[in-house]
Design an enzyme around this catalytic site. Structure first.
Site, PDB file in Angstrom:
ATOM      1  N   GLY A   1      -7.777  26.364  33.988  1.00 22.07           N
ATOM      2  CA  GLY A   1      -7.653  26.306  35.446  1.00 22.07           C
ATOM      3  C   GLY A   1      -8.988  26.671  36.072  1.00 22.07           C
ATOM      4  O   GLY A   1      -9.628  27.647  35.672  1.00 22.07           O
ATOM      5  N   ALA A   2      -9.387  25.874  37.062  1.00 19.54           N
ATOM      6  CA  ALA A   2     -10.727  26.010  37.641  1.00 19.54           C
ATOM      7  C   ALA A   2     -11.049  27.431  38.111  1.00 19.54           C
ATOM      8  O   ALA A   2     -12.141  27.947  37.887  1.00 19.54           O
ATOM      9  CB  ALA A   2     -10.859  25.036  38.807  1.00 19.54           C
TER      10      ALA A   2
ATOM     11  N   ARG B   1     -17.167  23.957  30.495  1.00 22.47           N
ATOM     12  CA  ARG B   1     -16.365  22.741  30.728  1.00 22.47           C
ATOM     13  C   ARG B   1     -17.110  21.926  31.783  1.00 22.47           C
ATOM     14  O   ARG B   1     -17.541  22.469  32.788  1.00 22.47           O
ATOM     15  CB  ARG B   1     -14.946  23.107  31.164  1.00 22.47           C
ATOM     16  CG  ARG B   1     -14.189  23.681  29.956  1.00 22.47           C
ATOM     17  CD  ARG B   1     -12.722  23.746  30.153  1.00 22.47           C
ATOM     18  NE  ARG B   1     -12.064  22.466  30.251  1.00 22.47           N
ATOM     19  CZ  ARG B   1     -10.810  22.357  30.725  1.00 22.47           C
ATOM     20  NH1 ARG B   1     -10.167  23.416  31.160  1.00 22.47           N
ATOM     21  NH2 ARG B   1     -10.231  21.178  30.765  1.00 22.47           N
TER      22      ARG B   1
ATOM     23  N   CYS C   1       0.590  20.127  35.800  1.00 23.87           N
ATOM     24  CA  CYS C   1      -0.354  21.033  35.141  1.00 23.87           C
ATOM     25  C   CYS C   1      -0.117  22.488  35.576  1.00 23.87           C
ATOM     26  O   CYS C   1       0.957  22.828  36.072  1.00 23.87           O
ATOM     27  CB  CYS C   1      -1.789  20.597  35.424  1.00 23.87           C
ATOM     28  SG  CYS C   1      -2.990  21.331  34.290  1.00 23.87           S
TER      29      CYS C   1
ATOM     30  N   SER D   1      -1.870  25.338  37.989  1.00 34.30           N
ATOM     31  CA  SER D   1      -2.894  25.754  38.945  1.00 34.30           C
ATOM     32  C   SER D   1      -2.482  27.106  39.484  1.00 34.30           C
ATOM     33  O   SER D   1      -1.377  27.256  40.029  1.00 34.30           O
ATOM     34  CB  SER D   1      -2.976  24.726  40.081  1.00 34.30           C
ATOM     35  OG  SER D   1      -3.381  25.353  41.276  1.00 34.30           O
TER      36      SER D   1
ATOM     37  N   ASP E   1      -9.819  20.482  40.510  1.00 35.63           N
ATOM     38  CA  ASP E   1     -10.983  20.933  39.745  1.00 35.63           C
ATOM     39  C   ASP E   1     -12.255  20.642  40.513  1.00 35.63           C
ATOM     40  O   ASP E   1     -13.188  21.432  40.495  1.00 35.63           O
ATOM     41  CB  ASP E   1     -10.987  20.282  38.357  1.00 35.63           C
ATOM     42  CG  ASP E   1      -9.937  20.937  37.487  1.00 35.63           C
ATOM     43  OD1 ASP E   1     -10.226  21.986  36.909  1.00 35.63           O
ATOM     44  OD2 ASP E   1      -8.806  20.441  37.464  1.00 35.63           O
TER      45      ASP E   1
ATOM     46  N   ASN F   1      -8.610  16.148  39.313  1.00 34.47           N
ATOM     47  CA  ASN F   1      -7.658  17.153  38.812  1.00 34.47           C
ATOM     48  C   ASN F   1      -7.083  16.628  37.502  1.00 34.47           C
ATOM     49  O   ASN F   1      -7.404  15.509  37.063  1.00 34.47           O
ATOM     50  CB  ASN F   1      -6.560  17.393  39.864  1.00 34.47           C
ATOM     51  CG  ASN F   1      -5.701  18.601  39.536  1.00 34.47           C
ATOM     52  OD1 ASN F   1      -6.205  19.697  39.291  1.00 34.47           O
ATOM     53  ND2 ASN F   1      -4.393  18.426  39.511  1.00 34.47           N
ATOM     54  N   LYS F   2      -6.226  17.404  36.879  1.00 36.19           N
ATOM     55  CA  LYS F   2      -5.650  17.066  35.572  1.00 36.19           C
ATOM     56  C   LYS F   2      -5.202  15.607  35.492  1.00 36.19           C
ATOM     57  O   LYS F   2      -4.598  15.093  36.430  1.00 36.19           O
ATOM     58  CB  LYS F   2      -4.461  18.000  35.312  1.00 36.19           C
ATOM     59  CG  LYS F   2      -3.706  17.777  34.027  1.00 36.19           C
ATOM     60  CD  LYS F   2      -4.576  17.832  32.796  1.00 36.19           C
ATOM     61  CE  LYS F   2      -5.332  19.122  32.660  1.00 36.19           C
ATOM     62  NZ  LYS F   2      -6.381  19.063  31.603  1.00 36.19           N
TER      63      LYS F   2
ATOM     64  N   LYS G   1     -14.679  24.380  45.371  1.00 38.73           N
ATOM     65  CA  LYS G   1     -14.460  23.308  44.383  1.00 38.73           C
ATOM     66  C   LYS G   1     -15.174  22.028  44.794  1.00 38.73           C
ATOM     67  O   LYS G   1     -15.208  21.060  44.041  1.00 38.73           O
ATOM     68  CB  LYS G   1     -12.969  23.082  44.176  1.00 38.73           C
ATOM     69  CG  LYS G   1     -12.368  24.267  43.434  1.00 38.73           C
ATOM     70  CD  LYS G   1     -10.903  24.162  43.222  1.00 38.73           C
ATOM     71  CE  LYS G   1     -10.446  25.351  42.370  1.00 38.73           C
ATOM     72  NZ  LYS G   1      -9.009  25.430  42.263  1.00 38.73           N
TER      73      LYS G   1
HETATM   74  C1  RUB Z   1      -6.134  22.703  35.054  1.00 46.62           C
HETATM   75  C2  RUB Z   1      -5.982  21.914  36.305  1.00 46.62           C
HETATM   76  C3  RUB Z   1      -5.656  22.675  37.566  1.00 46.62           C
HETATM   77  C4  RUB Z   1      -6.955  22.991  38.305  1.00 46.62           C
HETATM   78  C5  RUB Z   1      -6.744  23.993  39.422  1.00 46.62           C
HETATM   79  O1  RUB Z   1      -6.677  21.927  33.987  1.00 46.62           O
HETATM   80  O2  RUB Z   1      -6.170  20.710  36.350  1.00 46.62           O
HETATM   81  O3  RUB Z   1      -4.844  21.928  38.421  1.00 46.62           O
HETATM   82  O4  RUB Z   1      -7.922  23.505  37.427  1.00 46.62           O
HETATM   83  O5  RUB Z   1      -6.380  25.259  38.923  1.00 46.62           O
HETATM   84  P1  RUB Z   1      -7.022  22.664  32.570  1.00 46.62           P
HETATM   85  P2  RUB Z   1      -6.618  26.568  39.807  1.00 46.62           P
HETATM   86  O6  RUB Z   1      -5.759  23.292  32.089  1.00 46.62           O
HETATM   87  O7  RUB Z   1      -7.519  21.565  31.709  1.00 46.62           O
HETATM   88  O8  RUB Z   1      -8.092  23.699  32.875  1.00 46.62           O
HETATM   89  O9  RUB Z   1      -5.842  26.346  41.088  1.00 46.62           O
HETATM   90  O10 RUB Z   1      -6.057  27.693  38.979  1.00 46.62           O
HETATM   91  O11 RUB Z   1      -8.067  26.701  40.080  1.00 46.62           O
END
Ligand code: RUB
Length: 309
Positions: free
Chosen positions: A19-20, A61, A133, A135, A202, A212-213, A238
């Site tokens: 997650g970002a 990443r 996914c 988030s 992301d 995003n995913k 982001k």
């Molecule tokens: C995670 C993903 C999330 C974003 C946002 O992909 O796509 O939707 O990163 O997350 P992965 P957040 O599992 O490949 O990292 O809101 O926590 O920043």
């Protein structure tokens, strides 16, 4: 580099940290930790060390501008301390950087809190929300809506191949949210039951496109076919400022074994981690700066990120 820092870089690559936002936070913490334990003897040497460790963490990443933006901010501060002669010795530099590290991390939390508040207000009583996914910002909004007794239900898509949707489902269930886990392929069929789609982000480009995913763009097309609102919860950090100058966000391609372990060698396997959703499918971005339509995102994000220029 300290072993703890290389372990964090590895955990980011392997998705142990995913997650970002979690990635950006872990990268910033690791960078400031490395600075705090550095054995460098001069200001130039400690700055160079911060630069190389920062680059390694930011690139762990490839599709993560939030991590890049925050690391860049920390490095810029380090450069400024030295060039403007604000820090005159390594211990003084370390002390000032430690303070800056605390400020950045506190700001990150404050931004998320703001975003979650903005997102929760948008959720109607009794809403059925479809998500994809995992988030942390999306779950933050949904948990807050639940705590405000909005009586929401969530459809959480599994998200092949790494099943981050199960993290979402489990987290929401643990907080008492009514949640259903469903296979990715059911998104069209189940969309009829949903009132809105809410996903994370992301990266956001200068055109207001969302990265995003993988599967997010399909979800957005289907939401549009069913005339359902499609929101992305995204901190302004982001936004990728380089996209304004024609740079394209690189889409991470992961190992084939994640999709099909022991697949026959003659079969080609693709495993893109993310995809691009065009701005025209996005109702709005829910951000720390408000609920913003994709066409205005860039102006507001540029203002917030001007510290990086
Ligand atoms: C995670 C993903 C999330 C974003 C946002 O992909 O796509 O939707 O990163 O997350 P992965 P957040 O599992 O490949 O990292 O809101 O926590 O920043």
């Amino acid at each position: 580099m300290h072993a703890k820092v290389s372990a964090i870089a590895r955990d980011i690559k392997s998705l142990k940290i995913q997650g970002a936002r979690n990635i950006a936070k872990a990268a910033v913490q690791a960078l400031f930790f490395q600075i705090s334990i550095s054995k460098a003897k001069s200001l130039d040497a400690i700055h160079r060390e911060a630069l190389s460790v920062g680059a390694l963490l930011a690139k762990a990443r490839p599709t993560e501008p939030m991590a890049r933006n925050y690391v860049k901010q920390a490095i810029f501060y380090s450069y400024m301390l030295i060039k403007a002669a604000k820090a005159k010795s390594v211990p003084e530099f370390k002390e000032m950087m430690a303070k800056e590290g605390k400020t950045i991390l506190a700001k990150m939390d404050a931004d998320k809190e703001m975003l979650v508040r903005n997102g929760e207000r948008l959720i109607q009583k009794g809403a059925v929300v479809m998500t994809h996914c995992h988030s942390s910002t999306v779950t933050g909004i949904l948990i807050r809506a639940h705590r405000k007794k909005k009586n929401i239900s969530v459809i959480s898509l599994e998200t092949r191949p790494r099943f981050q949707g199960r993290i979402t489902a489990k987290e929401l269930a643990d907080y008492g949210v009514d949640v259903t886990s469903a296979v990715d392929g059911s998104m069209n069929m189940l969309m009829r039951k949903a009132d809105m789609v809410l996903v994370g982000a992301d990266a956001i480009t200068s055109r207001g496109d969302l990265i995003n995913k993988v599967g997010t763009s399909t979800l957005a097309h289907i939401a549009s076919m069913h005339d359902k609102s499609f929101y992305s919860a995204a901190e302004l950090y982001k936004y990728d400022p380089l996209t304004l100058f024609g740079s394209r966000e690189r889409i991470e391609e992961r190992d084939r074994a994640e999709v099909w372990p022991d697949s026959p060698k003659k079969v080609k396997v693709r495993n893109p981690a993310f995809d691009v959703t065009a701005a025209k499918y996005i109702t709005a971005f829910i951000t720390d700066g408000g609920v913003i339509p994709p066409e205005s995102l860039f102006t507001i994000a540029e203002k917030k990120l001007k510290v990086l220029e």
